[in-house]
Scaffold this active site. Structure first.
Site, PDB file in Angstrom:
ATOM      1  N   ASP A   1      -3.787  -2.791   4.058  1.00 50.62           N
ATOM      2  CA  ASP A   1      -4.277  -1.835   2.719  1.00 50.62           C
ATOM      3  C   ASP A   1      -5.222  -0.895   3.202  1.00 50.62           C
ATOM      4  O   ASP A   1      -5.273   0.283   2.398  1.00 50.62           O
ATOM      5  CB  ASP A   1      -4.551  -2.946   1.639  1.00 50.62           C
ATOM      6  CG  ASP A   1      -3.511  -3.629   1.055  1.00 50.62           C
ATOM      7  OD1 ASP A   1      -2.961  -4.574   1.745  1.00 50.62           O
ATOM      8  OD2 ASP A   1      -2.735  -3.299   0.117  1.00 50.62           O
TER       9      ASP A   1
ATOM     10  N   LYS B   1      -3.821  -8.378   2.693  1.00 49.12           N
ATOM     11  CA  LYS B   1      -3.615  -9.559   1.712  1.00 49.12           C
ATOM     12  C   LYS B   1      -4.565 -10.832   1.956  1.00 49.12           C
ATOM     13  O   LYS B   1      -4.863 -11.134   3.326  1.00 49.12           O
ATOM     14  CB  LYS B   1      -2.467  -9.712   1.560  1.00 49.12           C
ATOM     15  CG  LYS B   1      -1.964 -11.212   0.659  1.00 49.12           C
ATOM     16  CD  LYS B   1      -2.358 -10.910  -0.820  1.00 49.12           C
ATOM     17  CE  LYS B   1      -1.947  -9.567  -1.305  1.00 49.12           C
ATOM     18  NZ  LYS B   1      -2.781  -8.968  -2.635  1.00 49.12           N
TER      19      LYS B   1
ATOM     20  N   ALA C   1       0.772  -1.218  -0.045  1.00 50.60           N
ATOM     21  CA  ALA C   1      -0.038   0.127   0.043  1.00 50.60           C
ATOM     22  C   ALA C   1       0.910   1.309   0.175  1.00 50.60           C
ATOM     23  O   ALA C   1       0.665   2.159  -0.893  1.00 50.60           O
ATOM     24  CB  ALA C   1      -0.777  -0.167   1.037  1.00 50.60           C
TER      25      ALA C   1
END
Lengths: 344, 344
Positions: free
Chosen positions: A236, A247, A48
């Site tokens: 993220d 993830k 990210a």
């Protein structure tokens, strides 16, 4: 390790092509919007914070190009921003970085001149440098929590290769290792694209951190055997209530940790927080192509397979012990403390 | 589907080489002890009941060979049994089948003659036929439980390709599908060797069962989204308290099901029960070669990687809703009911 995931020197942006690791360390030059979007979509650059930094530099370089052709205007600028923002939907750092550059543009857009480009460059560089500092601060705060942990498990790659600095989750590992030589990291391979097998193991190994690779589905038996002291992952996007997108495979790890009474930590900079949403349910989840799953099994391209291949999952904040940020350790209740810490 | 995982005709044993599926359906002849052991170790034949059946036929064929050379005696017979028993340690059906043939041998060993070979053949064939019947009975009992479930998730392959019949977990699916056309199966790919991606998807698809393939670590988000009604898996060994050894990754799935209040079923014949041990902690777990994990990532053979690659994990009986056997549905308390059902 002298890895530089993203390099910006003399007006040139270069990144490590992470799809070639660990077998080949190759830098590629990103000199157009299309190349940048391709690199983001194909995960040549991923993580990210790293995606945010590359987006910032891309806006700068593309604006400069348009400016030199006398084609830079609000419309053409917005187009760049829109295309980048749409390249990957889940990590909020991308939208965050685009907004930073966009704010800078509109603050200066009364005069489209060299000064505007200079300011966009300053803004992009500061995003990069701030991320480097955030990584260090995350490492610093995290190491205070981790000093008594020996065996740690992580998923995906939240390290040097995911950021503009030493990583988020892995920065905590690197800082902890300075005081605690016994540290050992279990690395989830991270199907389907192997960010653990290809990137995290490579990074840790090159930094002399003892580690062991495993298939994602093997983590359960390590918990049962009492071999895991703590879990740490990146993020993220983190909603205002602490729900965390990361993830695919992060959530099962959190559920396992919870079932075994093992602490589960998220490490992320403020740029990964999205305080505009109150729950992880509102985070868009990117669906990736079927072939990412199928290609591994040598299944014929003509075979018809239904494949479910989300790039991320959401970990309910219930399963998260604490979130490590550059401003300090966020504890529960996240809702209240996130606003206090991030906005203070 | 006319798949015959194991064929014994006119004294010839042939198996499907499952390492070549789904791209190639090839039968191989098993005409020696070494070939049999190689096929078991390399997972050309796998699945607890199927391994047991192949071991039984192998003992028969090898004994016959020795008998014709006048070299069959207690010592040479025991050697065959010992080597087969050691080929894979976790699935108890292997040791169970070896014991069946061994008991048959010693009941008849006063006269080493054609009759002994005939009796060994009868014993091996009956193990095969009984397994086929057990699969049908498991399907019959399981379908009563499953009639109201639409979306089911399974791990590894506990189907036709794992047994002498229609499978254990998948037999339940096949039977349920006869009454419930809406059934849909989520298939874990099952790292590292892809029994889900390569075998289960292939089997289900060929039997017109709607299915979707996913990486093992994607199951969590399906549970969160309320897309799973039940879990069903096979077993390699079940202890007297119901703790179940099955393919690595089964346990995390059980923990996810438990966290989401979704029923988790094990389907297995009596030959998978090991009532000599009281807990899953005593089940030996086979560790497999590193290369099974590494080869997927194109990691150079010279690279040094520490890899943790257990073939199985143990699911604590706490996480198991019920066990479906050929004698009926086993409910809690397993300790008491297992003895009642299996020994009755």
């Amino acid at each position: 390790m002298n890895l530089k995931t993203i390099e910006y020197t003399n007006g040139t942006l270069r990144i490590i092509d992470q799809t070639l690791l660990p077998n080949r360390l190759k830098l590629i030059t990103i000199d157009s919007l299309n190349k940048s979007i391709e690199a983001i979509k194909m995960l040549r650059v991923r993580g990210a914070p790293a995606i945010g930094i590359v987006a910032a530099y891309t806006i700068l370089l593309e604006s400069k190009k348009l400016f030199l052709k006398q084609k830079l205007n609000n419309r053409s600028f917005n187009q760049i921003c829109d295309k980048l923002r749409a390249s990957r939907p889940t990590a909020v750092n991308l939208a965050w970085a685009v907004k930073k550059l966009s704010d800078c543009y509109y603050e200066n857009s009364n005069l489209i001149n060299h000064m505007l480009i200079k300011n966009l460059e300053k803004c992009a560089i500061s995003i990069h440098q701030n991320d480097e500092q955030s990584c260090s601060a995350i490492g610093h705060y995290g190491a205070q929590l981790f000093k008594n942990y020996k065996n740690i498990i992580t998923h995906c790659n939240a390290g040097i290769l995911a950021t503009g600095g030493n990583g988020t989750a892995l920065s905590v590992i690197y800082e902890t290792a300075k005081q605690n030589q016994d540290i050992h990291v279990y690395v989830d391979e991270t199907r389907p694209l192997g960010q653990g097998a290809r990137l995290t193991y490579y990074e840790l190994n090159n930094n002399n951190i003892a580690c062991t690779l495993l298939t994602d589905n093997s983590a359960g038996s390590l918990f049962t055997a009492g071999k895991i002291d703590a879990v740490i992952v990146g993020a993220d996007r983190i909603a205002a209530n602490g729900d965390t997108a990361n993830k695919i495979g992060t959530f099962p790890l959190a559920v396992l940790a919870y079932a075994h009474d093992i602490p589960f930590y998220v490490a992320a900079p403020a740029s990964s927080f999205d305080l505009s949403i109150n729950s992880g349910k509102l985070i868009p989840i990117e669906m990736r192509p079927e072939k990412e799953v199928l290609s591994f099994w040598g299944i014929s391209k003509n075979a018809k397979y239904n494949v479910y291949n989300p790039a991320f999952d959401i970990t309910d904040s219930k399963y998260i012990t604490a979130i490590i940020t550059e401003y300090g350790i966020l504890e529960k209740p996240f809702n209240k403390n996130i606003t206090k810490l991030i906005h203070s």
